[in-house]
Motif scaffolding. Structure first.
Motif, PDB file in Angstrom:
ATOM      1  N   LYS A   1       0.778  -1.292   0.185  1.00  0.00           N
ATOM      2  CA  LYS A   1       0.124  -0.025   0.113  1.00  0.00           C
ATOM      3  C   LYS A   1       0.901   1.446   0.163  1.00  0.00           C
ATOM      4  O   LYS A   1       0.327   2.371  -0.657  1.00  0.00           O
ATOM      5  CB  LYS A   1      -1.034  -0.049   1.191  1.00  0.00           C
ATOM      6  CG  LYS A   1      -1.889  -1.257   1.361  1.00  0.00           C
ATOM      7  CD  LYS A   1      -2.665  -1.407   2.539  1.00  0.00           C
ATOM      8  CE  LYS A   1      -3.782  -2.326   2.632  1.00  0.00           C
ATOM      9  NZ  LYS A   1      -4.219  -2.614   3.755  1.00  0.00           N
ATOM     10  N   ALA A  33     -11.730   5.893   2.959  1.00  0.00           N
ATOM     11  CA  ALA A  33     -10.241   5.576   2.701  1.00  0.00           C
ATOM     12  C   ALA A  33     -10.226   4.185   3.449  1.00  0.00           C
ATOM     13  O   ALA A  33      -9.067   3.671   3.450  1.00  0.00           O
ATOM     14  CB  ALA A  33      -9.300   6.449   3.390  1.00  0.00           C
ATOM     15  N   ILE A  72      -7.789  10.965   4.636  1.00  0.00           N
ATOM     16  CA  ILE A  72      -7.813  12.194   3.985  1.00  0.00           C
ATOM     17  C   ILE A  72      -8.299  13.097   4.456  1.00  0.00           C
ATOM     18  O   ILE A  72      -8.579  14.138   3.812  1.00  0.00           O
ATOM     19  CB  ILE A  72      -8.540  11.745   2.305  1.00  0.00           C
ATOM     20  CG1 ILE A  72      -9.987  11.195   2.668  1.00  0.00           C
ATOM     21  CG2 ILE A  72      -7.578  10.522   1.872  1.00  0.00           C
ATOM     22  CD1 ILE A  72     -10.602  10.795   1.394  1.00  0.00           C
ATOM     23  N   LYS A 105      -2.828  10.238  -0.476  1.00  0.00           N
ATOM     24  CA  LYS A 105      -3.319   9.477  -1.670  1.00  0.00           C
ATOM     25  C   LYS A 105      -2.000   9.133  -2.410  1.00  0.00           C
ATOM     26  O   LYS A 105      -1.989   8.199  -3.307  1.00  0.00           O
ATOM     27  CB  LYS A 105      -4.412   9.742  -2.288  1.00  0.00           C
ATOM     28  CG  LYS A 105      -5.541   9.699  -1.581  1.00  0.00           C
ATOM     29  CD  LYS A 105      -5.942   8.579  -0.467  1.00  0.00           C
ATOM     30  CE  LYS A 105      -6.490   7.452  -1.373  1.00  0.00           C
ATOM     31  NZ  LYS A 105      -6.765   6.223  -0.558  1.00  0.00           N
ATOM     32  N   SER A 159      -1.928   4.218  -0.431  1.00  0.00           N
ATOM     33  CA  SER A 159      -3.391   3.731  -0.993  1.00  0.00           C
ATOM     34  C   SER A 159      -4.336   3.592   0.273  1.00  0.00           C
ATOM     35  O   SER A 159      -5.503   3.523   0.201  1.00  0.00           O
ATOM     36  CB  SER A 159      -3.670   2.590  -1.916  1.00  0.00           C
ATOM     37  OG  SER A 159      -2.857   1.256  -1.051  1.00  0.00           O
ATOM     38  N   GLU A 160      -3.882   3.892   1.254  1.00  0.00           N
ATOM     39  CA  GLU A 160      -4.796   3.376   2.411  1.00  0.00           C
ATOM     40  C   GLU A 160      -4.124   4.532   3.710  1.00  0.00           C
ATOM     41  O   GLU A 160      -3.443   4.068   4.379  1.00  0.00           O
ATOM     42  CB  GLU A 160      -4.594   1.944   3.261  1.00  0.00           C
ATOM     43  CG  GLU A 160      -5.823   1.719   4.169  1.00  0.00           C
ATOM     44  CD  GLU A 160      -6.229   0.352   4.245  1.00  0.00           C
ATOM     45  OE1 GLU A 160      -6.491  -0.091   5.475  1.00  0.00           O
ATOM     46  OE2 GLU A 160      -5.819  -0.503   3.174  1.00  0.00           O
ATOM     47  N   LYS A 205      -5.056  14.746  -0.602  1.00  0.00           N
ATOM     48  CA  LYS A 205      -4.322  14.627  -2.080  1.00  0.00           C
ATOM     49  C   LYS A 205      -2.881  14.061  -1.986  1.00  0.00           C
ATOM     50  O   LYS A 205      -2.221  12.930  -2.537  1.00  0.00           O
ATOM     51  CB  LYS A 205      -4.257  15.764  -3.010  1.00  0.00           C
ATOM     52  CG  LYS A 205      -3.672  15.579  -4.423  1.00  0.00           C
ATOM     53  CD  LYS A 205      -3.562  17.213  -4.838  1.00  0.00           C
ATOM     54  CE  LYS A 205      -2.727  16.887  -6.076  1.00  0.00           C
ATOM     55  NZ  LYS A 205      -2.752  18.256  -6.838  1.00  0.00           N
TER      56      LYS A 205
END
Length: 266
Positions: free
Chosen positions: A113, A259, A219, A211, A215-216, A208
């Motif tokens: 990730k 997320a 946010i 991410k 990927s985890e 932004k």
């Protein structure tokens, strides 16, 4: 053989021993240190791990502090509620609600990730890696470096690096706090053993930017705060926080989190 000489020698040795014994007895009474019976009883109630999780040098030091009223009866994280109850009985006070705690790693950035910036060939140690460019090879500056400083610090084999991040075995963890103090990124915190949901991220970057490197990661969208009916979740500095005293474990925050960073504690 002169029997008289032998008897005389034996008498001298015996007499000398007797005199020394008497003198030692007098000295021990004169210079003996008063013993606090409460301190002894408290020490017997403590587990004896001498881990320092209470903030004192060891169990002896903690027992002395509790007996003197300088530390609370539930100061031992290893002994937990059972030890607190025993010590409270010795001190004649209510032990209070000694909630069992465990360590928790606020990072979900596994090898799959989380992105890396470069290959690291330095010392396999989180503290050492912090001196490398960008505080280590992981693209997320807040993420677990995965080099196991916390693993080395744990005396109870309760934490291991799995797939690039530290993972705590809550059944082995005694909440001594050594891993918390060791982690150079402050990714580990003590949470209630029975906490239902926890935020597995510590990045304060904007969504932004989060991410872009993982990927985890949280946010900061505040969706969790909107669905929580008990006001148990707040978002500060782009990261969600759960107030465990208010959380009822309904799971709505985890269900709605885009997320998927709010997870049920294993």
């Amino acid at each position: 053989m002169n029997v008289t000489a032998i008897i005389l020698a034996a008498a001298v040795v015996g007499g000398t021993g007797l005199v020394i014994g008497i003198l030692l007895g007098i000295a021990s009474e004169k210079f003996k240190v008063p013993v606090d019976e409460k301190e002894i009883a408290i020490r017997e109630a403590l587990p004896g791990n001498n881990c320092g999780g209470c903030g004192y040098a060891g169990c002896d030091a903690l027992a002395k502090a509790i007996a003197a009223g300088d530390a609370p009866v539930n100061a031992c994280p290893v002994g937990g509620a059972a030890a607190a109850a025993q010590i409270g009985s010795v001190m004649g006070v209510d032990a209070g609600d000694a909630v069992k705690q465990v360590a928790y790693v606020k990072c979900a950035g596994t090898c799959e990730k989380a992105k890396t910036k470069y290959n690291y060939d330095g010392i396999e140690d989180c503290v050492a890696a912090m001196s490398a460019p960008g505080a280590g090879p992981k693209a997320c500056a807040s993420g677990c470096t995965g080099f196991g400083s916390c693993v080395k610090a744990c005396d109870f084999d309760a934490i291991h690096v799995i797939d690039g991040i530290a993972v705590v075995d809550k059944e082995k963890c005694v909440a001594c706090g050594k891993c918390v103090a060791t982690c150079p990124k402050s990714l580990i915190e003590l949470v209630p053993y029975d906490a239902k949901y926890l935020v597995q991220c510590s990045s304060k970057d904007f969504g932004k930017d989060v991410k872009a490197v993982c990927s985890e990661g949280c946010i900061g969208c505040k969706m969790c705060t909107r669905v929580c009916e008990n006001g148990a979740i707040t978002v500060e500095n782009n990261i969600a926080h759960i107030d465990q005293e208010k959380c009822t474990g309904c799971g709505k925050c985890a269900e709605k989190c885009p997320a998927k960073i709010i997870k049920m504690q294993a």
